[in-house]
Design an enzyme around this catalytic site. Structure first.
Site, short mmCIF file in Angstrom:
data_model
loop_
_atom_site.label_atom_id
_atom_site.label_comp_id
_atom_site.label_asym_id
_atom_site.label_seq_id
_atom_site.Cartn_x
_atom_site.Cartn_y
_atom_site.Cartn_z
N SER A 139 0.86 -1.19 0.00
CA SER A 139 0.00 0.00 0.00
C SER A 139 0.89 1.23 0.00
O SER A 139 1.74 1.39 0.88
CB SER A 139 -0.90 -0.02 1.24
OG SER A 139 -1.64 1.18 1.33
N LYS A 165 -1.19 -1.13 -4.29
CA LYS A 165 -2.35 -0.31 -3.92
C LYS A 165 -1.89 1.13 -3.79
O LYS A 165 -0.92 1.43 -3.10
CB LYS A 165 -2.93 -0.83 -2.60
CG LYS A 165 -3.84 0.13 -1.85
CD LYS A 165 -4.60 -0.61 -0.74
CE LYS A 165 -4.83 0.27 0.47
NZ LYS A 165 -5.56 -0.44 1.54
N LYS A 167 -2.93 5.04 -2.83
CA LYS A 167 -3.91 5.91 -2.17
C LYS A 167 -4.27 7.05 -3.11
O LYS A 167 -3.38 7.63 -3.75
CB LYS A 167 -3.29 6.48 -0.88
CG LYS A 167 -3.07 5.44 0.19
CD LYS A 167 -4.37 5.01 0.84
CE LYS A 167 -4.11 4.09 2.02
NZ LYS A 167 -5.37 3.65 2.65
N ASP A 192 -7.15 3.17 -3.32
CA ASP A 192 -7.89 3.28 -2.05
C ASP A 192 -8.14 4.75 -1.77
O ASP A 192 -7.20 5.54 -1.61
CB ASP A 192 -7.09 2.65 -0.91
CG ASP A 192 -7.85 2.64 0.42
OD1 ASP A 192 -9.02 3.10 0.46
OD2 ASP A 192 -7.29 2.15 1.43
N GLU A 217 -11.10 0.86 -3.51
CA GLU A 217 -11.45 0.64 -2.11
C GLU A 217 -12.08 1.89 -1.50
O GLU A 217 -11.56 3.00 -1.65
CB GLU A 217 -10.15 0.28 -1.37
CG GLU A 217 -10.32 -0.07 0.11
CD GLU A 217 -8.99 -0.51 0.74
OE1 GLU A 217 -8.01 -0.77 0.00
OE2 GLU A 217 -8.93 -0.60 1.97
N ASP A 242 -13.97 -1.15 2.92
CA ASP A 242 -13.07 -1.19 4.08
C ASP A 242 -13.85 -0.59 5.26
O ASP A 242 -14.60 -1.30 5.95
CB ASP A 242 -11.78 -0.43 3.76
CG ASP A 242 -10.80 -0.30 4.92
OD1 ASP A 242 -11.11 -0.77 6.02
OD2 ASP A 242 -9.70 0.28 4.75
N LYS A 266 -10.19 -6.22 8.18
CA LYS A 266 -9.21 -5.78 9.19
C LYS A 266 -9.73 -6.27 10.53
O LYS A 266 -10.87 -5.96 10.91
CB LYS A 266 -9.08 -4.25 9.22
CG LYS A 266 -8.37 -3.68 8.00
CD LYS A 266 -8.26 -2.17 8.06
CE LYS A 266 -7.60 -1.63 6.81
NZ LYS A 266 -7.76 -0.17 6.70
N GLY A 294 -4.33 -3.48 6.29
CA GLY A 294 -3.37 -3.16 7.34
C GLY A 294 -3.65 -1.79 7.93
O GLY A 294 -4.35 -0.98 7.32
O1 OSB Z 1 -7.36 2.30 4.45
O2 OSB Z 1 -6.22 0.54 4.31
C1 OSB Z 1 -6.36 1.68 4.76
C2 OSB Z 1 -3.24 2.75 6.70
C3 OSB Z 1 -3.83 3.49 7.72
C4 OSB Z 1 -5.18 3.65 7.72
C5 OSB Z 1 -5.98 3.08 6.74
C6 OSB Z 1 -5.41 2.32 5.73
C7 OSB Z 1 -4.02 2.18 5.70
C8 OSB Z 1 -3.30 1.47 4.65
C9 OSB Z 1 -1.94 0.95 5.01
O3 OSB Z 1 -3.68 1.35 3.51
C10 OSB Z 1 -1.83 -0.51 4.92
C11 OSB Z 1 -0.57 -0.99 5.60
O4 OSB Z 1 0.46 -1.06 4.95
O5 OSB Z 1 -0.63 -1.31 6.82
MG MG Z 2 -8.54 1.18 3.14
#
Ligand code: OSB
Ligand code: MG
Length: 370
Positions: A139, A165, A167, A192, A217, A242, A266, A294
């Site tokens: 990510s 992934k 953001k 995401d 996402e 999510d 999660k 994560g």
């Molecule tokens: O939306 O998945 C998410 C990190 C912090 C808060 C929300 C998210 C995330 C990540 C990081 O996408 C995923 C990771 O590498 O732990």
């Molecule tokens: Mg997410």
């Protein structure tokens, strides 16, 4: 299987600094205060869990200190000195507390760990896991420019990650995705949005359909499943939920409504491993693939994520990158490592990684015992 009784609980509140700041549509995280929960059973065995909360209540309503409060005031007293014949019972023991899922999961997961250790089994065996290896994705936070993003993606593909992934947020979306796709036409790619759009952006979001994303996402509100269903009817790209799937019940309703075609599970967001398992099974029955998200976890939360990813319906690579991607030094031994995008599931009892108390204590802010 042998029942357990938790005779003591330690909360280790630590402060950990990320190797690099992580930017999402809701903000930038540089460090996390983390509550590591240690439960000690009748025979002196320790089980470990992590509150996956951050310092700010911007992903959901919880923070690390709301979790500490809920743990000390309500959750720890609800389980202390009680006989627990199976960790499946813990979620219901917390029924009298509304939500606060990350606080609940922090201690519930620790109880699963100690139960597995007491019964001399790896946690994945108790959970019903079937895989000896899992595939991992990366990510990537929002970058200053599309060119910066392309460089990162190149590096991560080289390291072997099986999914990328990215953001996104309004103003940092199409040019970024386009740049990655132009350079890497075939990489399994997803975006995401962390709730950054509304239905007014429908025409804009439809432009993402060109880029052959494996999913988008949580494009819409953190608590929405109705608008997501409307959006999904207008998008070719599968929607993955999510934030808004925070329980078995919301997962069920989202599936009924057609709010998405994939679920990011999660453990913290849904209140623990039992609820995560129920959502896994529900999705499997409905042909909805899942993957493990994560929250920039330390090794303790990461270890739980790795254990649950061994279940059969986790068919898409998760966000469980190796420790070194987040921390100069993790708090577990060994650290999580990856070989060409694959993590071998540890064979040890419980979560399969040991907490290194020296490393934990170096990062300690304060601790509480019950
Ligand atoms: O939306 O998945 C998410 C990190 C912090 C808060 C929300 C998210 C995330 C990540 C990081 O996408 C995923 C990771 O590498 O732990
Ligand atoms: Mg997410």
């Amino acid at each position: 299987m042998e029942p357990i009784r938790i005779d003591k609980v330690n909360l280790h509140i630590i402060d950990v600094t990320l190797k690099a700041p992580f930017t999402t549509s809701f903000g930038t995280m540089k460090s996390r205060e983390v509550c590591i929960v240690e439960v000690i059973d009748q025979s002196g065995l320790s089980g470990w869990g992590e509150s996956v909360t951050a310092n700010e209540p911007d992903y959901n309503e919880e923070t690390t200190y709301t979790a500490v409060h809920m743990l000390q005031k309500f959750l720890i007293p609800a389980i202390l000195k009680k006989e627990i014949s199976h960790p499946n019972e813990v979620f219901d023991m917390f029924h009298f507390v509304r939500r606060n899922h990350m606080a609940k999961a922090a201690i519930e997961t620790a109880i699963w760990d100690v139960f597995a250790k007491k019964n001399e089994k790896p946690l994945h065996e108790i959970l019903g896991g079937t895989k000896g290896k899992i595939e991992v994705g990366k990510s990537i936070g929002i970058q200053p420019t599309p060119a910066h993003l392309v460089d990162k993606v190149e590096q991560y593909i080289y390291e072997g990650f099986k999914k990328i992934k990215v953001k996104i947020a309004p103003g940092s979306d199409l040019p970024y995705i386009r740049a990655v796709r132009e350079k890497f036409p075939d990489v399994p790619l997803m975006a995401d949005a962390n709730s950054a759009y509304t239905l007014r952006d429908i025409e804009h979001l439809k432009k993402l359909d060109e880029y052959n994303l494996i999913m988008i996402e949580q494009p819409l509100a953190h608590d929405d499943i109705i608008d997501h269903a409307k959006l999904q009817r207008n998008l070719k790209t599968p929607i993955c939920l999510d934030e808004s799937v925070y329980s078995y019940e919301t997962a069920k309703k989202a599936i009924e409504l057609g709010s998405g075609q994939v679920v990011n599970i999660k453990i913290g967001r849904v209140g623990g491993l039992r609820e995560a398992l129920r959502i896994h099974d529900l999705c499997q029955e409905n042909n909805i693939p899942v993957w493990c998200g994560g929250m920039l976890e330390t090794g303790v939360g990461r270890a739980h994520n790795i254990q649950i990813t061994t279940l059969p319906n986790f068919t898409i690579p998760g966000d469980t990158a190796p420790s070194q991607h987040y921390w100069d030094e993790d708090i577990i031994d060994p650290e999580v490592t990856m070989n060409n995008g694959v993590i071998d599931i540890p064979k040890g009892f419980g979560i399969g990684y040991e907490v290194d108390r020296n490393k934990l204590n170096k990062k300690l802010v304060h601790s509480l015992s019950f």
